[in-house]
Design an enzyme around this catalytic site. Structure first.
Site, PDB file in Angstrom:
ATOM      1  N   SER A 101      -4.855  15.743  -1.244  1.00 53.41           N
ATOM      2  CA  SER A 101      -4.043  16.661  -0.418  1.00 53.41           C
ATOM      3  C   SER A 101      -3.314  15.964   0.728  1.00 53.41           C
ATOM      4  O   SER A 101      -3.942  15.458   1.634  1.00 53.41           O
ATOM      5  CB  SER A 101      -4.929  17.728   0.242  1.00 53.41           C
ATOM      6  OG  SER A 101      -5.643  18.460  -0.684  1.00 53.41           O
ATOM      7  N   HIS A 160       0.043  18.907  -3.298  1.00 57.85           N
ATOM      8  CA  HIS A 160      -0.267  17.978  -4.391  1.00 57.85           C
ATOM      9  C   HIS A 160       1.009  17.757  -5.191  1.00 57.85           C
ATOM     10  O   HIS A 160       1.253  18.444  -6.186  1.00 57.85           O
ATOM     11  CB  HIS A 160      -1.354  18.558  -5.287  1.00 57.85           C
ATOM     12  CG  HIS A 160      -2.711  18.542  -4.668  1.00 57.85           C
ATOM     13  ND1 HIS A 160      -3.656  17.602  -4.995  1.00 57.85           N
ATOM     14  CD2 HIS A 160      -3.264  19.318  -3.721  1.00 57.85           C
ATOM     15  CE1 HIS A 160      -4.747  17.828  -4.282  1.00 57.85           C
ATOM     16  NE2 HIS A 160      -4.540  18.863  -3.506  1.00 57.85           N
ATOM     17  N   HIS A 216      -7.272  20.149 -10.466  1.00 62.56           N
ATOM     18  CA  HIS A 216      -8.660  20.468 -10.126  1.00 62.56           C
ATOM     19  C   HIS A 216      -9.257  21.413 -11.157  1.00 62.56           C
ATOM     20  O   HIS A 216      -8.528  22.187 -11.792  1.00 62.56           O
ATOM     21  CB  HIS A 216      -8.718  21.166  -8.764  1.00 62.56           C
ATOM     22  CG  HIS A 216      -8.070  20.406  -7.657  1.00 62.56           C
ATOM     23  ND1 HIS A 216      -6.704  20.407  -7.456  1.00 62.56           N
ATOM     24  CD2 HIS A 216      -8.597  19.622  -6.692  1.00 62.56           C
ATOM     25  CE1 HIS A 216      -6.428  19.644  -6.415  1.00 62.56           C
ATOM     26  NE2 HIS A 216      -7.544  19.154  -5.929  1.00 62.56           N
ATOM     27  N   TYR A 245     -10.770  24.082 -10.461  1.00 64.50           N
ATOM     28  CA  TYR A 245     -10.545  25.478 -10.054  1.00 64.50           C
ATOM     29  C   TYR A 245      -9.185  26.007 -10.496  1.00 64.50           C
ATOM     30  O   TYR A 245      -8.930  27.212 -10.425  1.00 64.50           O
ATOM     31  CB  TYR A 245     -10.726  25.662  -8.542  1.00 64.50           C
ATOM     32  CG  TYR A 245      -9.765  24.894  -7.665  1.00 64.50           C
ATOM     33  CD1 TYR A 245      -8.420  25.270  -7.568  1.00 64.50           C
ATOM     34  CD2 TYR A 245     -10.195  23.816  -6.926  1.00 64.50           C
ATOM     35  CE1 TYR A 245      -7.541  24.565  -6.777  1.00 64.50           C
ATOM     36  CE2 TYR A 245      -9.319  23.105  -6.113  1.00 64.50           C
ATOM     37  CZ  TYR A 245      -7.999  23.479  -6.043  1.00 64.50           C
ATOM     38  OH  TYR A 245      -7.125  22.773  -5.266  1.00 64.50           O
ATOM     39  N   GLU A 246      -8.306  25.120 -10.962  1.00 64.39           N
ATOM     40  CA  GLU A 246      -7.028  25.599 -11.497  1.00 64.39           C
ATOM     41  C   GLU A 246      -7.223  26.173 -12.902  1.00 64.39           C
ATOM     42  O   GLU A 246      -6.273  26.679 -13.495  1.00 64.39           O
ATOM     43  CB  GLU A 246      -6.007  24.458 -11.501  1.00 64.39           C
ATOM     44  CG  GLU A 246      -5.626  24.035 -10.079  1.00 64.39           C
ATOM     45  CD  GLU A 246      -4.709  22.825 -10.045  1.00 64.39           C
ATOM     46  OE1 GLU A 246      -3.566  22.934 -10.527  1.00 64.39           O
ATOM     47  OE2 GLU A 246      -5.134  21.762  -9.540  1.00 64.39           O
ATOM     48  N   ALA A 281      -9.544  15.144   0.461  1.00 64.45           N
ATOM     49  CA  ALA A 281      -9.821  15.829   1.716  1.00 64.45           C
ATOM     50  C   ALA A 281     -11.170  16.515   1.536  1.00 64.45           C
ATOM     51  O   ALA A 281     -11.460  17.021   0.455  1.00 64.45           O
ATOM     52  CB  ALA A 281      -8.740  16.861   2.000  1.00 64.45           C
ATOM     53  N   MET A 316     -13.725  19.550  -3.532  1.00 65.96           N
ATOM     54  CA  MET A 316     -13.554  20.174  -4.848  1.00 65.96           C
ATOM     55  C   MET A 316     -12.963  19.225  -5.894  1.00 65.96           C
ATOM     56  O   MET A 316     -12.432  19.675  -6.903  1.00 65.96           O
ATOM     57  CB  MET A 316     -12.656  21.409  -4.705  1.00 65.96           C
ATOM     58  CG  MET A 316     -13.182  22.433  -3.718  1.00 65.96           C
ATOM     59  SD  MET A 316     -11.973  23.732  -3.405  1.00 65.96           S
ATOM     60  CE  MET A 316     -12.683  24.536  -1.952  1.00 65.96           C
ATOM     61  N   SER A 317     -13.046  17.921  -5.634  1.00 68.54           N
ATOM     62  CA  SER A 317     -12.396  16.986  -6.560  1.00 68.54           C
ATOM     63  C   SER A 317     -13.229  15.722  -6.747  1.00 68.54           C
ATOM     64  O   SER A 317     -14.434  15.721  -6.532  1.00 68.54           O
ATOM     65  CB  SER A 317     -11.015  16.621  -6.004  1.00 68.54           C
ATOM     66  OG  SER A 317     -11.148  15.862  -4.819  1.00 68.54           O
ATOM     67  N   ASN A 320     -12.187  19.028   8.265  1.00 72.71           N
ATOM     68  CA  ASN A 320     -12.755  20.200   8.959  1.00 72.71           C
ATOM     69  C   ASN A 320     -14.267  20.087   8.943  1.00 72.71           C
ATOM     70  O   ASN A 320     -14.829  19.369   8.112  1.00 72.71           O
ATOM     71  CB  ASN A 320     -12.326  21.488   8.234  1.00 72.71           C
ATOM     72  CG  ASN A 320     -12.720  21.468   6.766  1.00 72.71           C
ATOM     73  OD1 ASN A 320     -12.031  20.846   5.930  1.00 72.71           O
ATOM     74  ND2 ASN A 320     -13.811  22.097   6.443  1.00 72.71           N
ATOM     75  N   HIS A 323      -6.797  26.590   4.755  1.00 72.26           N
ATOM     76  CA  HIS A 323      -6.204  25.411   4.103  1.00 72.26           C
ATOM     77  C   HIS A 323      -5.186  24.719   5.019  1.00 72.26           C
ATOM     78  O   HIS A 323      -5.043  23.495   4.981  1.00 72.26           O
ATOM     79  CB  HIS A 323      -5.563  25.828   2.774  1.00 72.26           C
ATOM     80  CG  HIS A 323      -5.011  24.677   1.973  1.00 72.26           C
ATOM     81  ND1 HIS A 323      -5.787  23.610   1.559  1.00 72.26           N
ATOM     82  CD2 HIS A 323      -3.763  24.415   1.519  1.00 72.26           C
ATOM     83  CE1 HIS A 323      -5.038  22.752   0.886  1.00 72.26           C
ATOM     84  NE2 HIS A 323      -3.799  23.215   0.844  1.00 72.26           N
TER      85      HIS A 323
HETATM   86  N1  HPA Z   1     -14.982  22.556   1.445  1.00 73.88           N
HETATM   87  C1  HPA Z   1     -14.540  22.232   0.223  1.00 73.88           C
HETATM   88  N2  HPA Z   1     -13.453  21.508   0.022  1.00 73.88           N
HETATM   89  C2  HPA Z   1     -12.759  21.069   1.098  1.00 73.88           C
HETATM   90  C3  HPA Z   1     -13.173  21.387   2.400  1.00 73.88           C
HETATM   91  C4  HPA Z   1     -14.338  22.172   2.585  1.00 73.88           C
HETATM   92  O1  HPA Z   1     -14.763  22.478   3.707  1.00 73.88           O
HETATM   93  N3  HPA Z   1     -12.254  20.806   3.244  1.00 73.88           N
HETATM   94  C5  HPA Z   1     -11.355  20.178   2.462  1.00 73.88           C
HETATM   95  N4  HPA Z   1     -11.645  20.333   1.162  1.00 73.88           N
END
Ligand code: HPA
Length: 274
Positions: free
Chosen positions: A30, A61, A83, A85-86, A113, A211-212, A235, A247
C-alpha cells in the site's frame, strides 16, 4: 495444469519483453510503490499487459511492474498486489511472485503496511519480519502440488532468510533508520480486527498484523527462493488506542515514512547485487 501453463505464458512474456531475470524482486505494498519508483529510474508495465497477472481492485495498489538497474543491481518491483480478501483463490494471490521466481529471480523483498500489535512499537516505524503466523485460513499450496515448483510439504523453519535479514539490518544501521524486528501475523481481512482478536494476536506472539505477505512468502519458500520482509507500521492495532481504525490513516502514515522506507529498500537492493 492450466495454472502452470499460465505461469509459463507470463514467464515467456517477461523474458521476451525484459530479458534476463533480475537479481532481486521487490513486492511493494500500500502506497509504498510510488515512493520507491520516485527514487529510481525504471521502465513500467501495467499488470493488465502481462499474461494472466491478477489486477488489484484496492486504492493505493497501482498494479504495475517496474524494472531497471540500481547501481549495478537488476531489480524488478511489483507495485501493488492482490489479496485473499478480494475473493481470489490463494494460488492466484501468488501468481506474480511465482512468475518472477520461475523467470529466474532468486531473491525477494516483500513489504506491507501493518498494524502494531506490540505496544512498544509505534506508527511510522519499520519492522523487519523475523517469522510469521498464518491466520488466514488459506494456503497458496492448497490443492494439487506442482512438483516442478517444489515439494508437497516444504520446510518453513527459516522462512525469512537470515542473510537477507542481516543485510537489511546493516543497511538500516548505516542509514540511521530505526528497524524494529518482530513476528507478522496474517489475517484474511478485509475488516480490521476487533480488540479481542488483537489481544489474541499478542498472546500468540505477534508484533504486527496485516492482510498480505504470508501467501507470497510460503509460495517462494516452496520454490526455495530467498525472502526478506519489511512491515511499515501504519497504526496501532485495534483496541490499543481509543479511536477507530481507518484506511486513510494507513495511507497517511505510509506517506510520512515512505522516504526512509525507499532509502532502506534501495540500499538493500544495491547491496544484494554486490
Ligand atoms: N490490521 C490489519 N491490516 C493492516 C492494519 C491493521 O491494523 N494496518 C495496516 N494493515
Amino acid at each position: 495444469m492450466q495454472y502452470l501453463s499460465q505461469l509459463n505464458d507470463a514467464v515467456r512474456f517477461l523474458r521476451g519483453h525484459i530479458g534476463d531475470p533480475p537479481d532481486v524482486s521487490l513486492v511493494l505494498g500500500s502506497g509504498l510503490g510510488a515512493a520507491f519508483a520516485s527514487q529510481v529510474e525504471s521502465e513500467r508495465l501495467n499488470y493488465s499487459e502481462i499474461p494472466h497477472f491478477p489486477v488489484s481492485s484496492v486504492v493505493g495498489h497501482a498494479g504495475q511492474l517496474a524494472w531497471g538497474r540500481h547501481r549495478g543491481t537488476r531489480f524488478c518491483a511489483l507495485m501493488g498486489r492482490v489479496h485473499l480478501y478480494e475473493g481470489l483463490e490463494p494460488r492466484r494471490v501468488v501468481f506474480a511472485v511465482r512468475a518472477l521466481a520461475m523467470w529466474g529471480c532468486r531473491n525477494f523483498l516483500i513489504t506491507n503496511a501493518a498494524g502494531a500489535v506490540n505496544r512498544e512499537m509505534a506508527p511510522g516505524q519499520l519492522m523487519l519480519i523475523t517469522d510469521h503466523i498464518n491466520l488466514q485460513g488459506a494456503n497458496p499450496l492448497e490443492g494439487d502440488n506442482y512438483d516442478d515448483l517444489g515439494q508437497r510439504f516444504p520446510d518453513m523453519s527459516d522462512p525469512y532468510h537470515p542473510d537477507l535479514r542481516r543485510l537489511a539490518l546493516q543497511c538500516a544501521r548505516q542509514l540511521g533508520i530505526e528497524l524494529r524486528q518482530g513476528v507478522y501475523i496474517a489475517v484474511r481481512g478485509p475488516s480490521y480486527e476487533t480488540p479481542a482478536e488483537i489481544r489474541m494476536c499478542r498472546t500468540l506472539g505477534a508484533d504486527a498484523v496485516g492482510m498480505s505477505t504470508v501467501p507470497e512468502v510460503i509460495a517462494l519458500n516452496h520454490m526455495k527462493r530467498r525472502v526478506a520482509g519489511i512491515s511499515c507500521l501504519t497504526n496501532m492495532a485495534a483496541g490499543i488506542l481509543d479511536q477507530p481504525l481507518v484506511h486513510d490513516e494507513v495511507l497517511q502514515v505510509t506517506e510520512r515514512v515512505k522516504e526512509d522506507f525507499a532509502r532502506l529498500v534501495l540500499s538493500w537492493t544495491e547491496r544484494m547485487g554486490a
